[in-house]
Design an enzyme around this catalytic site. Structure first.
Site, PDB file in Angstrom:
ATOM      1  N   ASN A   1      67.311   6.839 -14.231  1.00 25.76           N
ATOM      2  CA  ASN A   1      67.847   5.649 -13.613  1.00 25.76           C
ATOM      3  C   ASN A   1      69.364   5.156 -14.943  1.00 25.76           C
ATOM      4  O   ASN A   1      69.623   5.744 -15.129  1.00 25.76           O
ATOM      5  CB  ASN A   1      67.063   4.028 -12.655  1.00 25.76           C
ATOM      6  CG  ASN A   1      68.232   3.474 -11.884  1.00 25.76           C
ATOM      7  OD1 ASN A   1      69.472   3.390 -11.513  1.00 25.76           O
ATOM      8  ND2 ASN A   1      67.885   2.047 -12.175  1.00 25.76           N
TER       9      ASN A   1
ATOM     10  N   GLY B   1      75.224   7.968 -10.932  1.00 25.22           N
ATOM     11  CA  GLY B   1      74.898   6.286  -9.839  1.00 25.22           C
ATOM     12  C   GLY B   1      75.676   6.509  -8.610  1.00 25.22           C
ATOM     13  O   GLY B   1      75.593   7.313  -8.428  1.00 25.22           O
TER      14      GLY B   1
ATOM     15  N   SER C   1      68.857   5.457  -3.079  1.00 28.39           N
ATOM     16  CA  SER C   1      69.198   6.149  -3.920  1.00 28.39           C
ATOM     17  C   SER C   1      69.991   6.880  -3.485  1.00 28.39           C
ATOM     18  O   SER C   1      71.055   6.702  -2.091  1.00 28.39           O
ATOM     19  CB  SER C   1      68.152   7.679  -4.080  1.00 28.39           C
ATOM     20  OG  SER C   1      69.206   8.202  -5.129  1.00 28.39           O
ATOM     21  N   SER C   2      71.639   6.935  -4.686  1.00 30.20           N
ATOM     22  CA  SER C   2      73.004   8.028  -4.429  1.00 30.20           C
ATOM     23  C   SER C   2      72.660   9.709  -4.559  1.00 30.20           C
ATOM     24  O   SER C   2      73.323  10.120  -4.653  1.00 30.20           O
ATOM     25  CB  SER C   2      73.668   7.200  -4.945  1.00 30.20           C
ATOM     26  OG  SER C   2      73.839   6.316  -4.404  1.00 30.20           O
TER      27      SER C   2
ATOM     28  N   THR D   1      65.097  11.392 -12.391  1.00 36.32           N
ATOM     29  CA  THR D   1      66.009   9.978 -13.292  1.00 36.32           C
ATOM     30  C   THR D   1      65.172   9.448 -13.482  1.00 36.32           C
ATOM     31  O   THR D   1      64.245   9.125 -13.041  1.00 36.32           O
ATOM     32  CB  THR D   1      67.433   8.954 -11.837  1.00 36.32           C
ATOM     33  OG1 THR D   1      68.023   8.924 -13.511  1.00 36.32           O
ATOM     34  CG2 THR D   1      66.347   8.479 -11.136  1.00 36.32           C
TER      35      THR D   1
ATOM     36  N   ARG E   1      60.261   9.924  -5.330  1.00 37.16           N
ATOM     37  CA  ARG E   1      61.269   8.422  -5.254  1.00 37.16           C
ATOM     38  C   ARG E   1      60.221   8.129  -5.798  1.00 37.16           C
ATOM     39  O   ARG E   1      58.699   7.419  -5.449  1.00 37.16           O
ATOM     40  CB  ARG E   1      61.893   8.758  -4.255  1.00 37.16           C
ATOM     41  CG  ARG E   1      63.191   7.133  -4.517  1.00 37.16           C
ATOM     42  CD  ARG E   1      63.913   7.386  -5.763  1.00 37.16           C
ATOM     43  NE  ARG E   1      64.441   6.039  -5.396  1.00 37.16           N
ATOM     44  CZ  ARG E   1      66.012   5.935  -6.132  1.00 37.16           C
ATOM     45  NH1 ARG E   1      66.232   6.492  -7.988  1.00 37.16           N
ATOM     46  NH2 ARG E   1      66.779   5.079  -5.915  1.00 37.16           N
TER      47      ARG E   1
ATOM     48  N   ASP F   1      67.748  -0.857  -8.165  1.00 38.01           N
ATOM     49  CA  ASP F   1      68.215  -0.252  -7.378  1.00 38.01           C
ATOM     50  C   ASP F   1      68.045  -0.491  -5.674  1.00 38.01           C
ATOM     51  O   ASP F   1      68.712  -0.285  -5.301  1.00 38.01           O
ATOM     52  CB  ASP F   1      68.017   1.545  -7.208  1.00 38.01           C
ATOM     53  CG  ASP F   1      68.685   2.257  -7.793  1.00 38.01           C
ATOM     54  OD1 ASP F   1      69.791   1.968  -8.314  1.00 38.01           O
ATOM     55  OD2 ASP F   1      68.763   3.857  -8.467  1.00 38.01           O
TER      56      ASP F   1
ATOM     57  N   THR G   1      71.018  10.085 -15.579  1.00 39.59           N
ATOM     58  CA  THR G   1      70.334  10.877 -14.499  1.00 39.59           C
ATOM     59  C   THR G   1      70.574  12.478 -14.951  1.00 39.59           C
ATOM     60  O   THR G   1      71.389  12.407 -15.727  1.00 39.59           O
ATOM     61  CB  THR G   1      70.884  10.036 -12.687  1.00 39.59           C
ATOM     62  OG1 THR G   1      70.227   9.214 -12.721  1.00 39.59           O
ATOM     63  CG2 THR G   1      70.457  11.266 -11.810  1.00 39.59           C
TER      64      THR G   1
HETATM   65  O1  DON Z   1      68.923   7.063  -7.339  1.00 42.67           O
HETATM   66  C1  DON Z   1      70.245   6.841  -8.053  1.00 42.67           C
HETATM   67  O2  DON Z   1      71.238   6.311  -7.040  1.00 42.67           O
HETATM   68  C2  DON Z   1      69.902   6.118  -9.074  1.00 42.67           C
HETATM   69  N1  DON Z   1      68.272   5.630  -9.912  1.00 42.67           N
HETATM   70  C3  DON Z   1      70.504   6.967 -10.155  1.00 42.67           C
HETATM   71  C4  DON Z   1      71.199   6.104 -11.495  1.00 42.67           C
HETATM   72  C5  DON Z   1      72.242   7.803 -12.482  1.00 42.67           C
HETATM   73  O3  DON Z   1      72.517   8.777 -11.288  1.00 42.67           O
HETATM   74  C6  DON Z   1      72.683   7.661 -13.643  1.00 42.67           C
HETATM   75  N2  DON Z   1      73.459   8.438 -14.000  1.00 42.67           N
HETATM   76  N3  DON Z   1      74.145   8.229 -14.932  1.00 42.67           N
END
Ligand code: DON
Length: 595
Positions: free
Chosen positions: A420, A493, A471-472, A418, A125, A442, A400
């Site tokens: 993001n 996300g 993060s998710s 990702t 990350r 985030d 992502t």
């Molecule tokens: O780490 C995270 O949770 C976000 N930055 C993920 C971003 C994401 O999944 C965008 N997608 N569709």
């Protein structure tokens, strides 16, 4: 002729039930009437038929967001490379052919399981630059400066992807590093043909590309891109060539690092040579838990994914989910009530465990979960105090990407990575040719201020120098009776956790194939905003009424799947056959390739 293993979950299969003229007229009439009749989802449910398509591979399988990347990975596997070799190759290929999320300027997480049953995770990350401060996105009055954590140089976290790939390759790779990057160098140098979707997405962001860069990156094109055109990335090819020769040093030191730091200086960003030199991925123990005879292995903090998934499944186990009927009002109501409680915990209790204490054992303890869910009523939503509307309006385009790999020996890799947002901060490093992330968003940039996904956060996820933003992302592996059962993950996300939860529940509780579980319509709720988002076609009118009667506010979410959650799954069937399911339901380029 593509082999059966080359078949994606193909768009045409979804359009097999073409509506007649009369049906179309009815559909148009319903579209206009829908808002008044609360029929938002109904009119689509019969016209987008699900098809149980996907790739079937006897021995090995790669499922990713782009056919070219899946095929690069499949070739590595077919030539005797293992799942980790393939992961490196796929990751770099996505950085070329899927630049909205595939990256070398971002970061991600890997969950793995070796054929001998050993499991682990790698955290690559992004981190906050050392010069970052808690209030860096606030003005003099303490208000959030709109867009600062999302676009441009100040939004960028220190990238982790190249170090992540180098680290996993050092430990588990079997093929020479440079041979794994070679296909990506070629793709960047010689170019590749744009799909309709790729052309459209480059075109959507032309204005941002022009605004955020002081030169014309190759993605910028007067008049826009068209499907079938070839696009080349010479600077990116050179950068990848350097990385292929020098490994991690080819990115974090020398020419590429100089270009990245120059880019920061010229655009007012914070990343320095010291930030780059100090970046290190971290091997972390996975979150592991059981659900109805399966073991689920997922990502610990700084992702919230594994802890949230454990909370969700431990809560779900107390209920007979299968008896509720898939996507019935009772089913979605229960999932929603579980999800609301888990996301409330996420907002308060989770952050980077290298900086703040997170009581993972406490948050996932059976007694705690049971107490937390004790007030779930089958007939009524538990009241919430505040309902915040405007979720979709507040959201930037996001992207992502996840890929799942199983090799012939049975090693499994799940990687979610990702930038993001779509194309991250929209900033391309001049001379080095790659997009930089906007992962700083985030963080909880101000307590109680929702990020672009509407997610709330507090001091545990406040910005600090060197800290990783929560993060998710939820790369996840499932076993049963000690044998590999599934490899799953998705972009999306805030919806990542609920998409993975529902996909796995679909497989385990409803006995769905990978293709069925991936394409089954999903719902999402995250405590705040206090709504249930329903994917188009997910529910009948009667079920929607049933959900409303329980007190839920239903929210139209037209972009639920084709912008966001897109699960890439591999399911190991009882006979050992690998079923790869790439979510291609709305013209995605996702592809399952096996041999
Ligand atoms: O780490 C995270 O949770 C976000 N930055 C993920 C971003 C994401 O999944 C965008 N997608 N569709």
């Amino acid at each position: 002729m593509p082999s059966p293993a080359d078949q994606p979950a193909n768009q045409s299969a979804y359009q097999s039930a073409k509506p007649s003229v009369l049906a179309m007229l009815v559909m148009v009439a319903l579209m206009f009437a829908a808002p008044f009749l609360h029929l938002q989802y109904l009119y689509l449910s019969h016209h987008w038929r699900l098809a149980p398509t996907g790739g079937y591979g006897a021995q090995a399988m790669v499922v990713s967001a782009h056919r070219l990347a899946s095929e690069v990975g499949r070739d590595v596997l077919a030539q005797g490379g293992n799942a980790f070799d393939a992961a490196v190759a796929v990751n770099f290929a996505l950085a070329v052919v899927y630049q909205q999320a595939g990256n070398i300027g971002g970061g991600g997480f890997m969950v793995y399981r070796l054929a001998d049953g050993t499991t682990g995770t790698l955290d690559f990350r992004e981190r906050a630059p050392f010069a970052a401060t808690r209030d860096m996105y606030l003005d003099d009055k303490g208000e959030v400066i709109k867009g600062l954590s999302l676009k441009g140089h100040l939004a960028v976290g220190v990238p982790g992807s190249v170090a992540g790939m180098a680290t996993l390759h050092e430990r588990f790779g079997s093929k020479p590093w440079d041979t794994l990057i070679r296909p990506s160098v070629t793709l960047a140098a010689e170019g590749f043909i744009l799909t309709e979707k790729a052309a459209r997405e480059f075109n959507r962001f032309q204005r941002d590309f022009a605004a955020q860069n002081r030169f014309a990156p190759p993605v910028l094109k007067q008049g826009g891109w068209r499907q079938g055109e070839r696009i080349k990335f010479p600077n990116l090819a050179r950068t990848l060539e350097t990385i292929s020769q020098q490994g991690r040093a080819g990115f974090y030191e020398g020419r590429v690092a100089d270009l990245l730091v120059d880019e920061m200086v010229s655009g007012g960003g914070l990343i320095t040579h010291q930030d780059l030199a100090a970046y290190t991925p971290v091997w972390r123990a996975p979150v592991r838990f059981n659900y109805r005879g399966h073991e689920i292995i997922s990502m610990p903090p700084p992702s919230s994914g594994g802890v949230a998934l454990a909370q969700l499944f431990k809560g779900a186990e107390a209920f007979d989910i299968a008896s509720l009927g898939h996507n019935s009002a009772a089913h979605i109501h229960l999932m929603t009530e579980l999800q609301r409680r888990v996301y409330a915990d996420r907002a308060t209790h989770l952050g980077d465990t290298d900086f703040v204490a997170v009581d993972i054992a406490g948050l996932t303890a059976p007694d705690y979960i049971a107490a937390r869910n004790a007030d779930i009523s089958p007939t009524q939503k538990t009241p919430s105090e505040v309902v915040k509307p405007g979720y979709v309006a507040a959201m930037e385009s996001a992207e992502t990407t996840h890929f799942s790999i199983v090799d012939a020996a049975g090693n499994a890799v799940a990687i979610t990575t990702t930038l993001n947002g779509m194309y991250g901060a929209k900033v391309v490093v001049r001379g080095a040719g790659f997009f930089l992330n906007n992962e700083m968003d985030d963080f909880a940039i101000k307590p109680g201020h929702a990020n672009q996904f509407g997610l709330l956060g507090d001091s545990k996820n406040a910005i600090a120098p060197g800290k990783r933003m929560l993060s998710s992302m939820t790369p996840t592996i499932v076993t049963k009776d000690g044998k590999l059962r599934a490899v799953v993950g998705t972009p999306g996300g805030a919806t990542i956790i609920t998409s993975v939860f529902q996909t796995l529940s679909n497989m385990i509780d409803f006995n769905m194939s990978a293709a069925e579980a991936v394409h089954a319509r999903k719902s999402h709720s995250q405590w705040q905003p206090d709504v249930v988002m329903l994917e188009k076609g997910s529910m009948s009118l009667a079920n929607m009424r049933g959900l409303s009667a329980r007190g839920h506010r239903l929210y139209p979410y037209p972009y639920f799947k084709w912008q966001l959650g897109r699960v890439e799954a591999i399911l190991v069937h009882e006979d050992g056959t690998l079923e790869g399911a790439a979510d291609a339901s709305r013209g995605f380029d996702d592809w399952a390739a096996g041999y």
